[in-house]
Design a protein around this motif. Structure first.
Motif, mmCIF file in Angstrom:
data_model
loop_
_atom_site.group_PDB
_atom_site.id
_atom_site.type_symbol
_atom_site.label_atom_id
_atom_site.label_comp_id
_atom_site.label_asym_id
_atom_site.label_seq_id
_atom_site.Cartn_x
_atom_site.Cartn_y
_atom_site.Cartn_z
ATOM 1 N N LEU A 1 -9.783 17.594 -10.973
ATOM 2 C CA LEU A 1 -8.783 17.398 -9.932
ATOM 3 C C LEU A 1 -9.321 17.773 -8.550
ATOM 4 C CD1 LEU A 1 -5.495 18.641 -11.664
ATOM 5 C CD2 LEU A 1 -6.204 16.296 -11.174
ATOM 6 N N VAL A 2 -10.209 18.774 -8.487
ATOM 7 C CA VAL A 2 -10.837 19.128 -7.203
ATOM 8 C C VAL A 2 -11.673 17.962 -6.690
ATOM 9 C CG1 VAL A 2 -12.567 20.608 -6.111
ATOM 10 C CG2 VAL A 2 -10.828 21.615 -7.607
ATOM 11 N N VAL A 3 -12.469 17.361 -7.575
ATOM 12 C CA VAL A 3 -13.267 16.195 -7.189
ATOM 13 C C VAL A 3 -12.356 15.054 -6.748
ATOM 14 C CG1 VAL A 3 -14.899 14.454 -8.008
ATOM 15 C CG2 VAL A 3 -15.179 16.840 -8.687
ATOM 16 N N PHE A 4 -11.255 14.852 -7.474
ATOM 17 C CA PHE A 4 -10.309 13.812 -7.094
ATOM 18 C C PHE A 4 -9.752 14.050 -5.695
ATOM 19 C CE2 PHE A 4 -5.703 13.083 -6.695
ATOM 20 C CZ PHE A 4 -5.703 11.703 -6.608
ATOM 21 N N CYS A 5 -9.371 15.294 -5.386
ATOM 22 C CA CYS A 5 -8.783 15.605 -4.080
ATOM 23 C C CYS A 5 -9.803 15.406 -2.958
ATOM 24 C CB CYS A 5 -8.253 17.033 -4.059
ATOM 25 S SG CYS A 5 -6.719 17.264 -4.996
ATOM 26 N N ILE A 6 -11.071 15.678 -3.225
ATOM 27 C CA ILE A 6 -12.106 15.473 -2.206
ATOM 28 C C ILE A 6 -12.213 13.984 -1.855
ATOM 29 C CG2 ILE A 6 -14.587 15.564 -1.756
ATOM 30 C CD1 ILE A 6 -14.650 18.169 -3.372
ATOM 31 N N PHE A 7 -12.336 13.155 -2.871
ATOM 32 C CA PHE A 7 -12.479 11.721 -2.615
ATOM 33 C C PHE A 7 -11.172 11.102 -2.131
ATOM 34 C CE2 PHE A 7 -16.242 12.381 -5.204
ATOM 35 C CZ PHE A 7 -17.176 11.587 -4.550
ATOM 36 N N PHE A 8 -10.045 11.610 -2.611
ATOM 37 C CA PHE A 8 -8.774 11.101 -2.113
ATOM 38 C C PHE A 8 -8.601 11.455 -0.634
ATOM 39 C CE2 PHE A 8 -4.249 11.197 -1.216
ATOM 40 C CZ PHE A 8 -3.797 10.036 -1.812
ATOM 41 N N GLY A 9 -9.025 12.672 -0.241
ATOM 42 C CA GLY A 9 -8.930 13.060 1.165
ATOM 43 C C GLY A 9 -9.766 12.162 2.057
ATOM 44 N N MET B 1 0.817 -1.211 0.000
ATOM 45 C CA MET B 1 0.000 0.000 0.000
ATOM 46 C C MET B 1 0.851 1.261 0.000
ATOM 47 S SD MET B 1 -2.584 1.335 2.990
ATOM 48 C CE MET B 1 -1.187 1.569 4.108
ATOM 49 N N VAL B 2 1.904 1.273 0.801
ATOM 50 C CA VAL B 2 2.737 2.471 0.935
ATOM 51 C C VAL B 2 3.470 2.786 -0.363
ATOM 52 C CG1 VAL B 2 4.758 3.405 2.164
ATOM 53 C CG2 VAL B 2 2.950 2.255 3.427
ATOM 54 N N LEU B 3 3.661 1.783 -1.228
ATOM 55 C CA LEU B 3 4.299 2.038 -2.523
ATOM 56 C C LEU B 3 3.551 3.113 -3.309
ATOM 57 C CD1 LEU B 3 5.222 -1.565 -3.751
ATOM 58 C CD2 LEU B 3 6.824 0.257 -3.139
ATOM 59 N N GLY B 4 2.210 3.097 -3.217
ATOM 60 C CA GLY B 4 1.431 4.049 -4.012
ATOM 61 C C GLY B 4 0.656 5.070 -3.220
ATOM 62 N N LEU B 5 0.576 4.906 -1.887
ATOM 63 C CA LEU B 5 -0.286 5.760 -1.082
ATOM 64 C C LEU B 5 0.135 7.218 -1.116
ATOM 65 C CD1 LEU B 5 -2.688 5.820 0.909
ATOM 66 C CD2 LEU B 5 -1.031 5.502 2.756
ATOM 67 N N PHE B 6 1.439 7.488 -1.038
ATOM 68 C CA PHE B 6 1.924 8.863 -0.935
ATOM 69 C C PHE B 6 2.243 9.498 -2.289
ATOM 70 C CE2 PHE B 6 3.460 6.818 3.094
ATOM 71 C CZ PHE B 6 2.528 7.421 3.919
ATOM 72 N N VAL B 7 2.046 8.762 -3.371
ATOM 73 C CA VAL B 7 2.425 9.276 -4.691
ATOM 74 C C VAL B 7 1.496 10.396 -5.175
ATOM 75 C CG1 VAL B 7 2.667 8.668 -7.131
ATOM 76 C CG2 VAL B 7 3.636 7.176 -5.358
ATOM 77 N N PRO B 8 0.164 10.240 -5.141
ATOM 78 C CA PRO B 8 -0.709 11.306 -5.670
ATOM 79 C C PRO B 8 -0.524 12.668 -5.012
ATOM 80 C CG PRO B 8 -1.945 9.279 -5.447
ATOM 81 C CD PRO B 8 -0.618 9.036 -4.788
ATOM 82 N N PRO B 9 -0.406 12.781 -3.662
ATOM 83 C CA PRO B 9 -0.186 14.118 -3.093
ATOM 84 C C PRO B 9 1.105 14.771 -3.569
ATOM 85 C CG PRO B 9 -0.888 12.584 -1.386
ATOM 86 C CD PRO B 9 -0.596 11.771 -2.597
ATOM 87 N N VAL B 10 2.105 13.943 -3.918
ATOM 88 C CA VAL B 10 3.379 14.494 -4.380
ATOM 89 C C VAL B 10 3.245 15.093 -5.777
ATOM 90 C CG1 VAL B 10 5.756 13.906 -5.006
ATOM 91 C CG2 VAL B 10 4.751 12.959 -2.917
ATOM 92 N N PHE B 11 2.410 14.483 -6.633
ATOM 93 C CA PHE B 11 2.371 14.870 -8.044
ATOM 94 C C PHE B 11 1.116 15.637 -8.457
ATOM 95 C CE2 PHE B 11 5.297 11.264 -7.993
ATOM 96 C CZ PHE B 11 6.347 11.753 -8.752
ATOM 97 N N VAL B 12 0.115 15.757 -7.570
ATOM 98 C CA VAL B 12 -1.144 16.342 -8.012
ATOM 99 C C VAL B 12 -0.986 17.819 -8.376
ATOM 100 C CG1 VAL B 12 -1.916 16.959 -5.679
ATOM 101 C CG2 VAL B 12 -3.601 16.540 -7.474
ATOM 102 N N VAL B 13 -0.129 18.560 -7.650
ATOM 103 C CA VAL B 13 0.067 19.981 -7.959
ATOM 104 C C VAL B 13 0.746 20.131 -9.321
ATOM 105 C CG1 VAL B 13 1.207 22.103 -7.247
ATOM 106 C CG2 VAL B 13 0.130 20.644 -5.536
ATOM 107 N N SER B 14 1.771 19.329 -9.567
ATOM 108 C CA SER B 14 2.443 19.384 -10.871
ATOM 109 C C SER B 14 1.509 18.930 -11.985
ATOM 110 C CB SER B 14 3.697 18.492 -10.837
ATOM 111 O OG SER B 14 4.594 18.936 -9.848
ATOM 112 N N TYR B 15 0.657 17.973 -11.697
ATOM 113 C CA TYR B 15 -0.335 17.505 -12.668
ATOM 114 C C TYR B 15 -1.253 18.652 -13.068
ATOM 115 C CZ TYR B 15 -3.938 14.332 -14.588
ATOM 116 O OH TYR B 15 -4.833 13.682 -15.410
ATOM 117 N N ALA B 16 -1.710 19.435 -12.080
ATOM 118 C CA ALA B 16 -2.577 20.572 -12.364
ATOM 119 C C ALA B 16 -1.860 21.628 -13.199
ATOM 120 C CB ALA B 16 -3.082 21.177 -11.052
ATOM 121 N N LYS B 17 -0.612 21.913 -12.858
ATOM 122 C CA LYS B 17 0.155 22.895 -13.626
ATOM 123 C C LYS B 17 0.354 22.430 -15.065
ATOM 124 C CE LYS B 17 2.674 24.728 -9.631
ATOM 125 N NZ LYS B 17 4.007 24.894 -8.985
#
Length: 461
Positions: free
Chosen positions: A324-332, A241-257
């Motif tokens: 991405l806003v919807v994604f962050c809501i459900f990811f949170g 689980m930890v392999l992928g758990l912390f990946v989206p918060p690291v890249f979501v800002v760059s993804y939006a940019k």
């Protein structure tokens, strides 16, 4: 490897589920906030460090990586220290080390010195606080333990929302050196939290002055937990689980940019995620603590991981800022559920007596995954320049962990919870432990005797 376990209360002492336990919960809330939010909060100083030392962003990012590696990788060392000296002395020492590391970092003249001070020393100090605080929480709460775990886990998003803007203010007014110095002073609050960790005491027998019941000698690091199939399945699932758990918060800002979103709006995505996380953790803890839900906490944890992985997969299809806003809501929501349940489930699997060793070993295994997960996502992004692939990879890893846990749990259970309950009701009352009976009936096929978990080949998650 002898010595009594100082942190654990004497055998037979019932968890108060309140009273001084609320002070323990507050201390655990603060420690969890510092431990998880601090590695992310120091990132606001990175641009200033790049300008000061003429280095690259990847060089400064190693500070956060070392902090996380120390927090996870020193788990067995923390277990040994706690089992030898007790929670309160270990946490007090950790608070001093965490503060000393940041204060020393304010006088550093090179990035290597920052690795040693802000990374290694501060990271070790936070680790020596985080694990013992969870152990004490486990000792003071039983019936309300899921709710207590959820409230304590909420310290992470709360402190992240507070420390990141505070760090920016400190940098603007005092520079990175002054900011590090003040943050080092704030970390001394860990010592205050350590003072709250009052050990449970056994009631004295009669009115005489004789001592209460004595705890048996125990090993400093109990590797027998690996004979428990439930623990092995949990450790394997958590590592995946930890392999992928912390990946989206690291890249979501760059993804939006990358989608053309302005910097301020892109950064606001993490604020949305953190705000949802604040409420998701205590809510998940409260739901897990319900009498009809708690026996199935392992399956609820599996669902939380599945929900998180599925959210990652659907987030990869986002094509605009609204998506991405919807994604962050459900990811949170899903991220908060995972954070609230992960240690509650581990406590239920291994029991009180072996939790101090079990959590140290699990954190060590997760440390390896933490060092692999985000960098592997970065390499995939460098090779493809497609953010969607990174989210798909992370989602697949988290989904795989949920499948491992739920299938391992299902096939290791020899009897249904009702059957186990009937079997245990036939046992003499003195052999039945009062702690977490509903959970233990579901997770174990034999009762716990005299505070010890009875491990058999049929022991399941």
């Amino acid at each position: 490897m002898g010595g009594a376990v100082v942190d654990e209360g004497p055998t037979g002492v019932k968890a108060p589920d309140g009273g001084w336990g609320w002070a323990i919960l507050w201390g655990c809330f603060v420690i969890t906030g510092f431990s998880y939010a601090f590695p992310k909060a120091v990132s606001v100083f990175f641009k200033e460090l790049i300008r000061e030392f003429g280095i690259g962003y990847s060089d400064t990012a190693w500070i956060s990586s070392i902090l996380l590696a120390m927090l996870y990788g020193t788990g067995p060392l923390c277990s040994v220290c706690v089992n030898r000296f007790g929670c309160r002395p270990v946490m007090f020492t950790g608070g001093l080390l965490a503060s000393l590391g940041m204060v020393s970092a304010s006088f550093c003249g090179s990035i290597i010195q920052l690795y040693l001070t802000a990374g290694v020393i501060t990271g070790l100090g936070l680790a020596l606080n985080f694990q013992p605080s969870l152990i004490m929480l486990n000792r003071y709460f039983n019936k309300r333990r899921p709710m207590a775990n959820g409230l304590a886990a909420a310290g992470s998003p709360v402190f992240l929302c507070a420390l990141s803007p505070l760090g920016q203010v400190l940098q603007d007014h005092y520079g990175w050196r002054g900011g590090f110095l003040i943050l080092g002073g704030l970390l001394l609050n860990c010592c205050v939290c350590a003072a709250l960790m009052r050990p449970l005491e056994a009631p004295r027998l009669g009115s005489g002055s004789g001592p209460g019941p004595q705890r048996p000698s125990r090993r400093l690091l109990d590797l027998s937990v690996f004979r428990d199939r439930g623990f092995v399945i949990y450790a394997l699932a958590a590592s995946i689980m930890v392999l992928g758990l912390f990946v989206p918060p690291v890249f979501v800002v760059s993804y939006a940019k990358d989608l053309g979103v302005p910097d301020t709006q892109a950064a606001f995505l993490l604020t949305i995620l953190g705000f949802i996380d604040i409420f998701a953790r205590p809510t998940a803890g409260f739901i897990t603590g319900l009498k009809k839900v708690r026996p199935y906490s392992v399956y609820l944890f599996s669902f939380a991981m599945f929900f998180n992985g599925f959210t990652d997969l659907t987030g990869s299809t986002a094509s605009d800022y609204g998506g991405l806003v919807v994604f962050c809501i459900f990811f949170g929501i899903s991220y908060g559920m995972v954070g609230a349940l992960q240690f509650e489930v581990l406590m239920a699997i291994v029991g009180t007596q072996k939790f101090s060793s079990a959590i140290g070993l699990v954190l060590l295994l997760e440390a390896i995954a933490v060092l692999i997960g985000p960098p592997s996502g970065g390499k995939l992004l460098d090779a493809t320049h497609v953010y969607q692939y990174v989210f798909v990879l992370a989602g697949a890893e988290v989904l795989a962990s949920s499948i491992v846990l739920v299938l391992g749990n299902f096939f290791c259970i020899g009897k249904r919870p009702e059957a186990a309950t009937e079997e245990e009701q036939q046992k003499p009352p003195e052999d039945v432990r009062v702690d977490s009976r509903e959970v233990e009936h579901f997770l174990k096929t034999e009762p716990e005797k005299n505070g010890e978990v009875v491990h058999t080949p049929e022991t399941s998650v």
